[in-house]
Design an enzyme around this catalytic site. Structure first.
Site, PDB file in Angstrom:
ATOM      1  N   GLY A 247       0.767  -1.234   0.000  1.00 22.38           N
ATOM      2  CA  GLY A 247       0.000   0.000   0.000  1.00 22.38           C
ATOM      3  C   GLY A 247       0.795   1.280   0.000  1.00 22.38           C
ATOM      4  O   GLY A 247       0.214   2.369  -0.036  1.00 22.38           O
ATOM      5  N   GLY A 286       3.095  -3.285  -4.394  1.00 21.29           N
ATOM      6  CA  GLY A 286       2.672  -3.355  -5.795  1.00 21.29           C
ATOM      7  C   GLY A 286       2.944  -2.036  -6.494  1.00 21.29           C
ATOM      8  O   GLY A 286       3.926  -1.875  -7.209  1.00 21.29           O
ATOM      9  N   ARG A 287       2.059  -1.063  -6.254  1.00 21.87           N
ATOM     10  CA  ARG A 287       2.167   0.245  -6.905  1.00 21.87           C
ATOM     11  C   ARG A 287       3.563   0.860  -6.731  1.00 21.87           C
ATOM     12  O   ARG A 287       4.118   1.440  -7.660  1.00 21.87           O
ATOM     13  CB  ARG A 287       1.119   1.191  -6.311  1.00 21.87           C
ATOM     14  N   ARG A 323      -7.788   5.059 -14.108  1.00 23.97           N
ATOM     15  CA  ARG A 323      -7.701   5.688 -12.795  1.00 23.97           C
ATOM     16  C   ARG A 323      -8.375   7.060 -12.706  1.00 23.97           C
ATOM     17  O   ARG A 323      -9.041   7.350 -11.702  1.00 23.97           O
ATOM     18  CB  ARG A 323      -6.248   5.785 -12.341  1.00 23.97           C
ATOM     19  N   CYS A 353     -17.238   7.338 -25.770  1.00 19.24           N
ATOM     20  CA  CYS A 353     -18.537   8.017 -25.650  1.00 19.24           C
ATOM     21  C   CYS A 353     -18.998   8.041 -24.200  1.00 19.24           C
ATOM     22  O   CYS A 353     -19.998   7.398 -23.841  1.00 19.24           O
ATOM     23  CB  CYS A 353     -19.579   7.337 -26.534  1.00 19.24           C
ATOM     24  N   GLU A 354     -18.271   8.727 -23.359  1.00 18.54           N
ATOM     25  CA  GLU A 354     -18.611   8.939 -21.960  1.00 18.54           C
ATOM     26  C   GLU A 354     -18.036  10.291 -21.551  1.00 18.54           C
ATOM     27  O   GLU A 354     -16.867  10.581 -21.835  1.00 18.54           O
ATOM     28  CB  GLU A 354     -17.989   7.867 -21.049  1.00 18.54           C
TER      29      GLU A 354
END
Length: 425
Positions: A247, A286-287, A323, A353-354
């Site tokens: 984390g 991880g990150r 993200r 298309c959002e």
């Protein structure tokens, strides 16, 4: 003019007026492989890993890469060769580890919803430990293990109710989160686990969240974990290892997370002070290993000035970079070849298309149609969360090692997307 500095590792930096990953200009990679394109620095990932290894010098620690951050096979292979174990949360992730050359005995199987089929396959493969997340899961895992004539090695994931001070979607250690077992029920849960013949209690685990940028949540969690270890062992259940999860955050926009080596020296000092200095440890970064090792290169398709907003429309979208849409996350956006013109303020958006398909709000950029931009800090939770929304092909990925570039994922084709579909006959 190019920015004075870029967040993260110096292996992605400007040389003159050209943005490089290690020794290769990103523009050359874009020309060869097209855009959108993910490019990763091998040196950056190994340097991030070395910071953890430095902090653990002389200790019994198994570093397990949390591969949900980026599960591309070549990246798993890189960490396997560097001696890492792996934290997986699905059978698919476990299969990726094994295909990439990782050892089953160094796999920690986490996740709140393991199926019987996943438990069965993991036990047969010989995974190192299951991080169990509920009392009901204990009972099912015991049954599956007994049916195979095996004992399942288990840790129980504790929810220590520590506020990680991060985005609520990636906070995992509070009472309102779905993860782990509330700390007030932990001792009785361990007693139950120890009584089940198909289980072998190995350790204790916690994971309080992701993109954590302060030391205090980790220090608080360590105190609560050690309190629990004392209580569990007083109740007659030995704890062989302590797993503090992962984390640790990275810099996206001016954050100053603690350095891994510095943080772990403080955590280890706390272990020593409380008499647990010889206890084997596991961690699951991880990150912090991959996030700032990667960039996404995208081409400016159109510039669309408007009365309220100016739109810079690029060929990367929310299916490539989820993200911002999912977490309202910030990624620095910089030109590959900066222009010496007055910047204007742009909404950097994709073609999907959002209205939620945005990459960056209110960015000051000197940009023209056809320019290439780099979306920084894209090594984590981008390709691993990518989708085919709007029937868009997933991007290619390249791993840069000095002056060498290795294509580690070819650009997806439409036939790849439709291969498993069938027309009605």
């Amino acid at each position: 003019m190019h920015p004075d500095r870029l967040p993260g590792h110096p292996h992605i930096a400007y040389a003159g007026d050209e943005l490089f990953v290690e020794m290769i200009p990103l523009s050359a990679l874009a020309q060869q492989y097209g855009t959108p394109l993910f490019a990763y620095s091998k040196a950056s990932m190994l340097a991030a890993l070395a910071a953890y290894q430095q902090g653990f010098s002389g200790r019994q620690v198994q570093i397990c890469y949390a591969m949900k951050a980026n599960s591309t096979l070549a990246i798993i292979q890189l960490f396997a060769h560097a001696g890492c174990g792996f934290d997986v949360v699905s059978l698919g992730e476990m299969q990726r580890v094994l295909v990439a050359g990782g050892l089953a005995s160094r796999i920690i199987f986490s996740g709140v919803g393991k199926t019987r089929a996943e438990m069965h396959a993991a036990l047969e493969a010989g995974v190192g430990c299951f991080n169990v997340e509920s009392e009901a899961e204990l009972e099912v895992l015991n049954e599956v293990a007994l049916n195979l004539g095996l004992q399942a090695p288990v840790s129980i994931r504790v929810n220590p109710n520590v506020d990680p001070q991060t985005h609520p979607y990636i906070s995992t250690g509070l009472k309102g989160n779905k993860f782990g077992i509330a700390h007030e029920h932990v001792v009785q849960t361990y007693q139950r686990a120890a009584a089940l013949p198909g289980l072998k209690v190995q350790g204790i685990d916690c994971h309080i969240g992701s993109q954590i940028t302060q030391e205090s949540p980790y220090l608080d969690a360590m105190d609560r974990m050690l309190d629990l270890v004392e209580a569990i062992e007083a109740a007659g259940v030995p704890i062989h290892h302590i797993d503090m999860g992962g984390g640790l955050g990275i810099e996206y926009q001016g954050e100053t997370p603690p350095e891994a080596a510095v943080l772990w020296r403080k955590l280890l000092a706390k272990l020593d002070a409380r008499g647990f200095g010889d206890r084997p440890l596991m961690i699951e970064p991880g990150r912090s290993l991959v996030g700032n090792a990667g960039v996404c290169v995208t081409e400016v398709l159109y510039l669309k000035p408007g009365e309220q907003k100016n739109f810079c429309i690029v060929d990367a979208a929310m299916n490539d970079l989820p993200r911002p849409a999912m977490y309202q996350a910030y990624h620095q956006i910089v030109p590959l070849k900066p222009r010496d013109t007055t910047p204007e303020t742009w909404e950097v958006v994709g073609p999907i298309c959002e209205s939620g398909d945005w990459i960056g709000h209110d960015r000051d950029l000197s940009v023209a149609q056809g320019d290439l931009l780099a979306v920084m800090s894209a090594g984590a939770y981008c390709m691993s969360m990518a989708s085919n929304y709007n029937t868009r092909n997933r991007a290619a990925e390249v791993l840069v090692d000095g002056s060498q570039a290795h294509l580690i994922r070819a650009r997806e084709g439409y036939a790849d997307q439709m291969r498993q579909e069938r027309l009605i006959t």
